[in-house]
Design an enzyme around this catalytic site. Structure first.
Site, PDB file in Angstrom:
ATOM      1  CG  ASP A 184      -1.956   1.175   1.125  1.00 13.35           C
ATOM      2  OD1 ASP A 184      -3.072   0.899   0.713  1.00 13.35           O
ATOM      3  OD2 ASP A 184      -1.724   2.073   1.839  1.00 13.35           O
ATOM      4  CB  ILE A 185       1.024   4.263  -2.209  1.00 15.18           C
ATOM      5  CG1 ILE A 185       1.145   3.334  -3.524  1.00 15.18           C
ATOM      6  CG2 ILE A 185       1.737   5.537  -2.467  1.00 15.18           C
ATOM      7  CD1 ILE A 185       0.750   4.029  -4.689  1.00 15.18           C
ATOM      8  CG  ASN A 192      -4.605  11.428  -5.182  1.00 12.04           C
ATOM      9  OD1 ASN A 192      -4.182  11.308  -5.984  1.00 12.04           O
ATOM     10  ND2 ASN A 192      -5.412  10.349  -4.756  1.00 12.04           N
ATOM     11  CG  ASP A 201      -4.918   8.847 -11.945  1.00  7.38           C
ATOM     12  OD1 ASP A 201      -5.203   8.325 -11.063  1.00  7.38           O
ATOM     13  OD2 ASP A 201      -5.526   9.433 -12.783  1.00  7.38           O
ATOM     14  CD  GLU A 227      -4.523   4.238  -1.260  1.00  3.17           C
ATOM     15  OE1 GLU A 227      -4.644   4.770   0.156  1.00  3.17           O
ATOM     16  OE2 GLU A 227      -5.413   4.453  -2.013  1.00  3.17           O
TER      17      GLU A 227
END
Length: 309
Positions: A184-185, A192, A201, A227
């Site tokens: 997971d980022i 964002n 993106d 993500e």
């Protein structure tokens, strides 16, 4: 029937087939389901066959030459041969007289197209004529393949989506040990919010590229949602999975994210699980790795945690 009369009939029959718009050939010999013992001589190619596929009787005198030239890739050729023998065996067992299979056929000029190949078989094999008809299904097959690919692929990252991972998983379920990594980022919402959704993106695409770059070819990389990413590796060891997860975390952090000429720090948290053959479902292996990933988040992010059985 005298030999002269038989020759006249054969010529009349071949002339009639020559105006058929579908490519077809006639072979003579025994049709069996025994691999390696099924050669037949080609005695006629109609005009559509010669024009569309480009082969002549001189260039392709028998079925062995057909497989060599129509399927030049050895792996695919063997797969096609196995499919045909299996189909012939099943047709003969059912008392059917024809078999049809799709095949990617190489023309004499090197072009490859998909055909539905329909061949005659005998319930009791006898040396006889066998007509094989070729129906071009290339546009239909490629359209279906594209539709199938789209339904199994995440449109942004071009990784497998959940459905794609599910279909891939069916090949290995209950057959092999599996290593699973959930990544997971870290702080993706901040990307964002501060840089915009286009940047977000772009970061997803970059991470996806890194996963494909470092994962073994036999692994399946998928975007699980948002993500979060999943990598499942068949035929691996615990050490293999742990090493890959650590490599990915290290590489993502070291490379960072370049956006509008400014390098931004980015990291991922990863959790891994490992299961032996016959002891896993997709939901189970992902859930276990997911729990370990949240442990990595709680311990400060940018690290790997292992789920212990």
């Amino acid at each position: 029937m005298s030999k002269a009369s038989l020759d006249e009939f054969k010529q009349y029959f071949f002339d009639a087939l020559d105006i058929v718009p579908l490519p077809l050939l006639i072979s003579e010999g025994i049709v069996t389901d025994e691999i390696g013992n099924n050669n037949r001589v080609h005695i006629f190619f109609n005009q559509a066959f010669r024009q569309e596929l480009g082969y002549t009787l001189d260039s392709m005198p028998d079925i062995y030459q057909w497989f060599e030239k129509a399927y030049p890739d050895p792996t695919y050729r063997q797969d096609v041969i196995n499919q045909w023998h299996r189909a012939v065996h099943e047709a003969q067992a059912r008392g059917e007289r024809t078999v049809e299979l799709p095949a990617l056929i190489t023309h004499a000029n090197g072009e490859q197209r998909w055909y539905a190949v329909t061949a005659q078989v005998d319930v009791t094999p006898n040396p006889d004529w066998h007509i094989v008809v070729f129906r071009d299904i290339h546009q239909l097959k490629t359209s279906l393949d594209e539709t199938t690919h789209a339904s199994l692929t995440d449109s942004l990252t071009q990784l497998a989506n959940r459905r794609g991972l599910t279909e891939w998983f069916k090949q290995y379920s209950h057959r092999t040990a599996l290593g699973t990594i959930v990544l997971d980022i870290d702080r993706f919402k901040q990307v964002n919010d501060s840089l915009g959704h286009i940047a977000g993106d772009r970061l997803l695409v970059q991470i996806a590229s890194q996963l494909k770059q470092f994962s073994p070819s036999k692994a399946c990389c998928a975007r699980w949602g948002g993500e979060e990413f999943v990598i499942i590796i068949p035929d691996c060891t615990r050490q293999d999975v742990l090493q890959l997860a650590n490599t990915l975390c290290h590489h993502v952090y070291q490379e960072g994210f370049l956006w509008h000429a400014t390098r931004h720090q980015v990291s991922v948290s990863a959790g891994i699980s490992f299961t032996e053959a016959d002891h896993h479902s997709l939901d189970e292996v992902v859930a276990r790795a997911d729990r370990a990933m949240y442990t990595a988040k709680q311990r400060g992010r940018n690290q790997v945690c292992v789920d212990l059985p």
